[in-house]
Design a protein around this motif. Structure first.
Motif, PDB file in Angstrom:
ATOM      1  N   TYR A  73       0.425  -1.529  -0.029  1.00 51.18           N
ATOM      2  CA  TYR A  73       0.234  -0.016  -0.379  1.00 51.18           C
ATOM      3  C   TYR A  73       0.516   1.439   0.244  1.00 51.18           C
ATOM      4  O   TYR A  73       0.674   2.350   0.002  1.00 51.18           O
ATOM      5  N   GLU A  74       2.121   1.318   0.322  1.00 56.97           N
ATOM      6  CA  GLU A  74       3.146   2.635   0.431  1.00 56.97           C
ATOM      7  C   GLU A  74       2.901   2.330  -0.981  1.00 56.97           C
ATOM      8  O   GLU A  74       3.998   3.709  -1.623  1.00 56.97           O
ATOM      9  N   ASP A  75       3.414   2.423  -1.639  1.00 57.84           N
ATOM     10  CA  ASP A  75       3.602   1.960  -3.746  1.00 57.84           C
ATOM     11  C   ASP A  75       2.753   4.046  -4.133  1.00 57.84           C
ATOM     12  O   ASP A  75       2.078   4.049  -2.958  1.00 57.84           O
ATOM     13  N   GLU A  76       3.307   4.113  -4.707  1.00 60.12           N
ATOM     14  CA  GLU A  76       3.402   5.203  -5.311  1.00 60.12           C
ATOM     15  C   GLU A  76       2.891   5.347  -6.915  1.00 60.12           C
ATOM     16  O   GLU A  76       3.878   4.582  -7.790  1.00 60.12           O
ATOM     17  N   TYR A  77       2.023   6.005  -7.460  1.00 64.31           N
ATOM     18  CA  TYR A  77       1.417   6.027  -9.325  1.00 64.31           C
ATOM     19  C   TYR A  77       1.573   7.135  -9.117  1.00 64.31           C
ATOM     20  O   TYR A  77       0.717   8.325  -8.955  1.00 64.31           O
ATOM     21  N   MET A  78       1.315   7.297 -10.386  1.00 59.42           N
ATOM     22  CA  MET A  78       1.194   8.565 -11.375  1.00 59.42           C
ATOM     23  C   MET A  78       0.649   8.163 -12.643  1.00 59.42           C
ATOM     24  O   MET A  78       1.452   7.369 -13.403  1.00 59.42           O
ATOM     25  N   TYR A  79      -0.347   8.761 -12.836  1.00 61.33           N
ATOM     26  CA  TYR A  79      -0.782   8.029 -14.523  1.00 61.33           C
ATOM     27  C   TYR A  79      -0.910   9.917 -15.274  1.00 61.33           C
ATOM     28  O   TYR A  79      -1.658  10.842 -14.942  1.00 61.33           O
ATOM     29  N   TRP A  80      -0.430   9.854 -16.370  1.00 61.89           N
ATOM     30  CA  TRP A  80      -0.794  10.684 -17.657  1.00 61.89           C
ATOM     31  C   TRP A  80      -2.023  10.473 -18.259  1.00 61.89           C
ATOM     32  O   TRP A  80      -1.884   9.711 -18.955  1.00 61.89           O
ATOM     33  N   ILE A  81      -2.701  11.077 -18.050  1.00 56.16           N
ATOM     34  CA  ILE A  81      -4.536  11.242 -18.778  1.00 56.16           C
ATOM     35  C   ILE A  81      -4.349  11.741 -20.152  1.00 56.16           C
ATOM     36  O   ILE A  81      -4.694  13.303 -20.041  1.00 56.16           O
ATOM     37  N   TYR A 129       0.817   6.349 -19.992  1.00 51.32           N
ATOM     38  CA  TYR A 129       1.682   6.041 -19.870  1.00 51.32           C
ATOM     39  C   TYR A 129       2.056   6.971 -18.594  1.00 51.32           C
ATOM     40  O   TYR A 129       0.448   6.525 -17.757  1.00 51.32           O
ATOM     41  N   PHE A 130       2.165   5.288 -17.264  1.00 54.21           N
ATOM     42  CA  PHE A 130       2.120   5.358 -15.804  1.00 54.21           C
ATOM     43  C   PHE A 130       3.459   5.365 -16.078  1.00 54.21           C
ATOM     44  O   PHE A 130       3.904   4.583 -15.539  1.00 54.21           O
ATOM     45  N   ALA A 131       3.700   5.872 -14.620  1.00 53.26           N
ATOM     46  CA  ALA A 131       5.238   5.601 -13.549  1.00 53.26           C
ATOM     47  C   ALA A 131       4.682   4.695 -11.840  1.00 53.26           C
ATOM     48  O   ALA A 131       3.079   5.251 -11.518  1.00 53.26           O
ATOM     49  N   TYR A 132       5.108   4.340 -11.475  1.00 50.09           N
ATOM     50  CA  TYR A 132       4.968   3.586 -10.221  1.00 50.09           C
ATOM     51  C   TYR A 132       6.257   3.591  -9.106  1.00 50.09           C
ATOM     52  O   TYR A 132       7.459   3.640  -9.909  1.00 50.09           O
ATOM     53  N   LYS A 133       6.102   3.947  -7.899  1.00 48.48           N
ATOM     54  CA  LYS A 133       7.536   3.809  -7.319  1.00 48.48           C
ATOM     55  C   LYS A 133       7.327   2.892  -6.297  1.00 48.48           C
ATOM     56  O   LYS A 133       6.237   2.575  -5.453  1.00 48.48           O
ATOM     57  N   PHE A 134       8.136   1.587  -6.007  1.00 46.45           N
ATOM     58  CA  PHE A 134       7.765   0.654  -5.094  1.00 46.45           C
ATOM     59  C   PHE A 134       8.859   0.692  -3.713  1.00 46.45           C
ATOM     60  O   PHE A 134      10.242   0.795  -4.214  1.00 46.45           O
ATOM     61  N   TYR A 135       8.976  -0.069  -2.897  1.00 49.93           N
ATOM     62  CA  TYR A 135       9.719  -0.189  -1.784  1.00 49.93           C
ATOM     63  C   TYR A 135      10.110  -2.041  -1.868  1.00 49.93           C
ATOM     64  O   TYR A 135      11.060  -2.426  -0.970  1.00 49.93           O
ATOM     65  N   THR A 136       9.393  -2.929  -2.288  1.00 48.86           N
ATOM     66  CA  THR A 136      10.484  -4.670  -1.849  1.00 48.86           C
ATOM     67  C   THR A 136      11.116  -4.700  -2.617  1.00 48.86           C
ATOM     68  O   THR A 136      10.890  -3.555  -3.770  1.00 48.86           O
ATOM     69  N   ASP A 137      11.554  -5.839  -2.793  1.00 45.71           N
ATOM     70  CA  ASP A 137      12.451  -6.390  -3.764  1.00 45.71           C
ATOM     71  C   ASP A 137      14.305  -5.138  -3.488  1.00 45.71           C
ATOM     72  O   ASP A 137      14.062  -4.785  -4.733  1.00 45.71           O
ATOM     73  N   LYS A 138      14.130  -4.103  -2.701  1.00 47.01           N
ATOM     74  CA  LYS A 138      15.539  -2.656  -3.051  1.00 47.01           C
ATOM     75  C   LYS A 138      14.527  -1.454  -3.227  1.00 47.01           C
ATOM     76  O   LYS A 138      15.099  -0.610  -3.635  1.00 47.01           O
ATOM     77  N   PRO A 176      19.900   6.427 -10.462  1.00 48.27           N
ATOM     78  CA  PRO A 176      19.241   5.442  -8.998  1.00 48.27           C
ATOM     79  C   PRO A 176      17.924   6.590  -9.061  1.00 48.27           C
ATOM     80  O   PRO A 176      17.404   8.113  -9.688  1.00 48.27           O
ATOM     81  N   TRP A 177      17.392   6.102  -8.408  1.00 52.03           N
ATOM     82  CA  TRP A 177      15.655   6.876  -8.017  1.00 52.03           C
ATOM     83  C   TRP A 177      15.004   6.674  -6.469  1.00 52.03           C
ATOM     84  O   TRP A 177      14.165   7.380  -6.432  1.00 52.03           O
ATOM     85  N   GLN A 178      15.908   6.891  -5.121  1.00 48.38           N
ATOM     86  CA  GLN A 178      15.297   7.359  -4.271  1.00 48.38           C
ATOM     87  C   GLN A 178      14.601   8.935  -4.375  1.00 48.38           C
ATOM     88  O   GLN A 178      13.971   8.642  -3.465  1.00 48.38           O
ATOM     89  N   SER A 179      15.671   9.825  -4.660  1.00 48.39           N
ATOM     90  CA  SER A 179      15.397  11.062  -4.095  1.00 48.39           C
ATOM     91  C   SER A 179      14.090  11.495  -5.647  1.00 48.39           C
ATOM     92  O   SER A 179      13.747  13.189  -5.537  1.00 48.39           O
TER      93      SER A 179
END
Length: 250
Positions: free
Chosen positions: A158-166, A175-184, A213-216
């Motif tokens: 549930y902590e994952d974040e998404y962005m959708y381009w409509i 387009y869409f993008a997501y930031k996830f925190y599992t598996d590093k 890198p993606w963290q920031s």
């Protein structure tokens, strides 16, 4: 001299004329879902193949059954996720699984169906939507919709974040993008291609990109990095052998 009051009236009238009301995030997502299939999603049986594994979804009157079927040298494994929970069958025999294992398999099944049938899932109760801006990609204008999830009902990720381009013209999710925190953890950006309608429901394939890198990195800026050639193409994600049966009212 009588012309002056008329000019003054016209000036006041034009200055008071309201700009078109901006759509809300919810209205944009509603239009996007409607364009892609709308009510057909919630009364359909859908079959497809993804990475040589067969999937099916059956939805009717709020009930659902999501399946995944794979075959190897040991026979057939069938996973079934419904409103009641998750079950796994090996050659027709139900297996007894630890709760943690069942949750892992259930999330895996749900994830594939979720991505293949986007944007349908964006009106789930746990989804929080926010219109955070507008963007231009390849000369087309887009709404930027940020999606987060409530802890209750939002799944283990549930902590994952998404962005959708409509797309502002046709309300397609290009387009869409997501930031996830599992598996590093990481960021993925997907560009839709090969759109097609199957019995009234829209499906697409994706070019799948990563960023390091993606963290920031703020997800809102990933489209700019994409246009600047800063993303690495990982793979193409294709959905094959799609069939859709729209169910009746009974």
């Amino acid at each position: 001299m009588r012309v002056l009051p008329i000019i003054g009236f016209l000036f006041v009238f034009l200055s008071c004329k309201q700009e078109p009301k901006q759509l809300t995030a919810q209205q944009i997502i509603d239009k996007t879902i409607e364009t892609a299939g709308g009510e057909k999603y919630d009364a359909a049986t859908i079959h497809f193949t993804f990475r040589d594994t067969k999937y099916s979804s059956h939805r009717k009157n709020g009930n659902y059954e999501l399946t995944r079927t794979s075959t190897d040298s040991l026979g057939e494994t069938r996973d079934v996720l419904t409103n009641s929970g998750f079950e796994r069958f090996a050659n027709g025999t139900k297996l007894i699984l630890a709760d943690s294992t069942a949750t892992k398999y259930a999330n895996s099944v749900n994830s594939v169906h979720y991505f293949v049938q986007l944007p349908f899932g964006l009106n789930d109760p746990a989804v929080n939507k926010e219109l955070v801006g507008e963007a231009e990609i390849n000369g087309k204008k887009y709404y930027e919709i940020k999606v987060t999830f409530s802890e209750e009902g939002g799944g283990t990720d549930y902590e994952d974040e998404y962005m959708y381009w409509i797309n502002q013209d046709d309300f397609m999710m290009d387009y869409f993008a997501y930031k996830f925190y599992t598996d590093k953890g990481g960021i993925r950006f997907r560009k839709a291609f090969n759109p097609r309608m199957v019995n009234g429901i829209r499906f697409v394939d994706y070019e799948n990109y990563k960023l390091e890198p993606w963290q920031s990195v703020d997800l809102k800026t990933v489209d700019e990095l994409f246009e600047a050639g800063k993303l690495e193409l990982l793979s193409e994600i294709k959905t094959e052998d799609i069939s859709v049966e729209i169910l009746g009212n009974n």
